[in-house]
Motif scaffolding. Structure first.
Motif, PDB file in Angstrom:
ATOM      1  N   LEU A  89       0.866  -1.174   0.000  1.00  0.00           N
ATOM      2  CA  LEU A  89       0.000   0.000   0.000  1.00  0.00           C
ATOM      3  C   LEU A  89       0.900   1.221   0.000  1.00  0.00           C
ATOM      4  O   LEU A  89       1.649   1.464   0.940  1.00  0.00           O
ATOM      5  N   ARG A  90       0.829   1.963  -1.095  1.00  0.00           N
ATOM      6  CA  ARG A  90       1.641   3.172  -1.278  1.00  0.00           C
ATOM      7  C   ARG A  90       0.737   4.388  -1.246  1.00  0.00           C
ATOM      8  O   ARG A  90      -0.475   4.270  -1.442  1.00  0.00           O
ATOM      9  N   PHE A  91       1.339   5.552  -1.056  1.00  0.00           N
ATOM     10  CA  PHE A  91       0.588   6.794  -0.974  1.00  0.00           C
ATOM     11  C   PHE A  91       1.257   7.856  -1.824  1.00  0.00           C
ATOM     12  O   PHE A  91       2.485   7.908  -1.919  1.00  0.00           O
ATOM     13  N   TYR A  92       0.418   8.691  -2.438  1.00  0.00           N
ATOM     14  CA  TYR A  92       0.915   9.775  -3.277  1.00  0.00           C
ATOM     15  C   TYR A  92       0.284  11.090  -2.846  1.00  0.00           C
ATOM     16  O   TYR A  92      -0.869  11.127  -2.416  1.00  0.00           O
ATOM     17  N   THR A  93       1.050  12.158  -2.967  1.00  0.00           N
ATOM     18  CA  THR A  93       0.541  13.481  -2.625  1.00  0.00           C
ATOM     19  C   THR A  93      -0.055  14.184  -3.831  1.00  0.00           C
ATOM     20  O   THR A  93      -0.737  15.183  -3.681  1.00  0.00           O
ATOM     21  N   THR A  94       0.201  13.692  -5.029  1.00  0.00           N
ATOM     22  CA  THR A  94      -0.307  14.301  -6.258  1.00  0.00           C
ATOM     23  C   THR A  94      -1.313  13.348  -6.873  1.00  0.00           C
ATOM     24  O   THR A  94      -0.925  12.361  -7.497  1.00  0.00           O
ATOM     25  N   PRO A  95      -2.608  13.607  -6.708  1.00  0.00           N
ATOM     26  CA  PRO A  95      -3.598  12.646  -7.151  1.00  0.00           C
ATOM     27  C   PRO A  95      -3.972  12.697  -8.618  1.00  0.00           C
ATOM     28  O   PRO A  95      -4.779  11.919  -9.055  1.00  0.00           O
ATOM     29  N   ARG A  96      -3.426  13.606  -9.381  1.00  0.00           N
ATOM     30  CA  ARG A  96      -3.860  13.680 -10.772  1.00  0.00           C
ATOM     31  C   ARG A  96      -2.717  14.113 -11.672  1.00  0.00           C
ATOM     32  O   ARG A  96      -1.806  14.803 -11.241  1.00  0.00           O
ATOM     33  N   PRO A  97      -2.754  13.708 -12.923  1.00  0.00           N
ATOM     34  CA  PRO A  97      -1.766  14.201 -13.884  1.00  0.00           C
ATOM     35  C   PRO A  97      -1.944  15.706 -14.075  1.00  0.00           C
ATOM     36  O   PRO A  97      -3.025  16.218 -13.825  1.00  0.00           O
ATOM     37  N   PRO A  98      -0.939  16.445 -14.481  1.00  0.00           N
ATOM     38  CA  PRO A  98       0.358  15.892 -14.846  1.00  0.00           C
ATOM     39  C   PRO A  98       1.172  15.542 -13.609  1.00  0.00           C
ATOM     40  O   PRO A  98       1.185  16.274 -12.629  1.00  0.00           O
TER      41      PRO A  98
END
Length: 153
Positions: A89-98
């Motif tokens: 399970l990973r997490f990202y702070t930028t949910p959308r492109p670009p």
């Protein structure tokens, strides 16, 4: 809370999503210009949808996984985009492109499955620790996040 509530009318569901966005993003939005506020609110909706899809999924290795539920229960992680992949399970702070020029995979992650749960820095750089319960794994992961972590739009 809006999670778990079923609405028959599309308008009511939209109002519920807007209310959830407001709950999750109320702090800090007032200082942003109007255009950025809209982008942040759209991102919050995508994060909420990602969590909802993950929690309600009946297929995939993550279906019913205790780490997924424990991660959702933590307010810091609930604001990040969850991404289950290859038993982690990973997490990202930028949910959308670009997506940013640098890889977004810079946060620690949890190897799911069965205890002991292992928490690593990005790219399996270093073992942060092991935990016997999903809740302990989430606590260890959150303690390893960068200070002042906030989702970016």
């Amino acid at each position: 809370m809006c999670q778990g509530t079923r609405h028959q009318a599309v308008g009511a569901a939209r109002i519920c999503r807007i209310a959830c966005v407001g709950l999750h993003w109320a702090q800090g939005l007032a200082s942003l210009p109007a255009g950025e506020r809209i982008a942040v609110m759209e991102d919050a909706t995508k994060v909420d949808e990602a969590w909802r899809n993950l929690l309600n999924s009946s297929s995939g290795w993550w279906s019913g996984d205790s780490v997924i539920r424990a991660a959702y229960e933590h307010p810091t992680l609930r604001r990040l985009l969850p991404f289950p992949t290859h038993g982690t399970l990973r997490f990202y702070t930028t949910p959308r492109p670009p997506w940013p020029a640098q890889p977004a995979d810079s946060l620690p992650f949890i190897v799911c499955g069965a205890p002991p749960y292992r928490i690593f820095t990005a790219g399996y750089g270093q073992l942060i620790g092991e935990a016997n319960t999903a809740e302990e794994a989430v606590t260890l992961l959150v303690a390893s996040l960068p200070a002042g972590l906030a989702p970016r739009g």
